[in-house]
Write a protein that holds these residues in place. Sequence first.
Motif, short mmCIF file in Angstrom:
data_model
loop_
_atom_site.label_atom_id
_atom_site.label_comp_id
_atom_site.label_asym_id
_atom_site.label_seq_id
_atom_site.Cartn_x
_atom_site.Cartn_y
_atom_site.Cartn_z
N SER A 1 -25.77 -49.48 49.98
CA SER A 1 -25.17 -49.56 51.30
C SER A 1 -24.20 -48.40 51.51
O SER A 1 -23.71 -47.78 50.55
CB SER A 1 -24.42 -50.88 51.46
N ILE A 2 -23.91 -48.14 52.77
CA ILE A 2 -22.94 -47.10 53.11
C ILE A 2 -21.59 -47.44 52.49
O ILE A 2 -20.91 -46.58 51.95
CB ILE A 2 -22.85 -46.93 54.64
N ALA B 1 -16.11 -44.94 54.80
CA ALA B 1 -17.48 -45.33 55.14
C ALA B 1 -17.98 -44.64 56.41
O ALA B 1 -19.16 -44.28 56.50
CB ALA B 1 -17.57 -46.85 55.30
N SER B 2 -17.09 -44.42 57.38
CA SER B 2 -17.52 -43.73 58.60
C SER B 2 -17.91 -42.28 58.31
O SER B 2 -18.81 -41.73 58.95
CB SER B 2 -16.44 -43.79 59.68
N THR B 3 -17.27 -41.67 57.33
CA THR B 3 -17.62 -40.31 56.91
C THR B 3 -19.01 -40.30 56.29
O THR B 3 -19.83 -39.43 56.59
CB THR B 3 -16.59 -39.76 55.91
N VAL B 4 -19.28 -41.27 55.41
CA VAL B 4 -20.60 -41.37 54.77
C VAL B 4 -21.68 -41.57 55.84
O VAL B 4 -22.70 -40.88 55.82
CB VAL B 4 -20.64 -42.52 53.74
N LYS B 5 -21.44 -42.47 56.77
CA LYS B 5 -22.41 -42.75 57.84
C LYS B 5 -22.68 -41.51 58.68
O LYS B 5 -23.83 -41.18 58.98
CB LYS B 5 -21.90 -43.89 58.72
N ALA B 6 -21.63 -40.79 59.04
CA ALA B 6 -21.78 -39.57 59.86
C ALA B 6 -22.54 -38.49 59.10
O ALA B 6 -23.39 -37.79 59.67
CB ALA B 6 -20.42 -39.06 60.29
N ILE C 1 -24.74 -38.93 56.61
CA ILE C 1 -26.14 -39.33 56.49
C ILE C 1 -26.87 -39.06 57.80
O ILE C 1 -27.98 -38.53 57.81
CB ILE C 1 -26.26 -40.80 56.07
N LYS C 2 -26.25 -39.41 58.91
CA LYS C 2 -26.85 -39.17 60.22
C LYS C 2 -27.12 -37.68 60.43
O LYS C 2 -28.17 -37.27 60.92
CB LYS C 2 -25.95 -39.72 61.32
#
Length: 74
Positions: free
Chosen positions: A36-37, A48-53, A55-56
């Motif tokens: 998971s993120i 986590a928002s950095t990881v999500k961004a 990956i996107k």
Amino acid sequence: MIECAYLCMDIFDIRIFCEMGFKYHPPGGLPDRRPSIGSIAKYLDIDASTVKARIKRLEQDGFIKYYQAVPNYR
């Protein structure tokens, strides 16, 4: 940051990608499809928002083309 004509990545992009693709699966355990993120963020000690961004961005830049499920025929 690694500079190139096609895609620019830094060490966090590389570490995130490695965590996505090379997750450790303990013996006898049921492996997840991918981490998971939140678990990647916790392991790398980044938000986590950095990881999500990131990956996107890797998806949009074409570095991550698709996710694939591989059946286990055992």
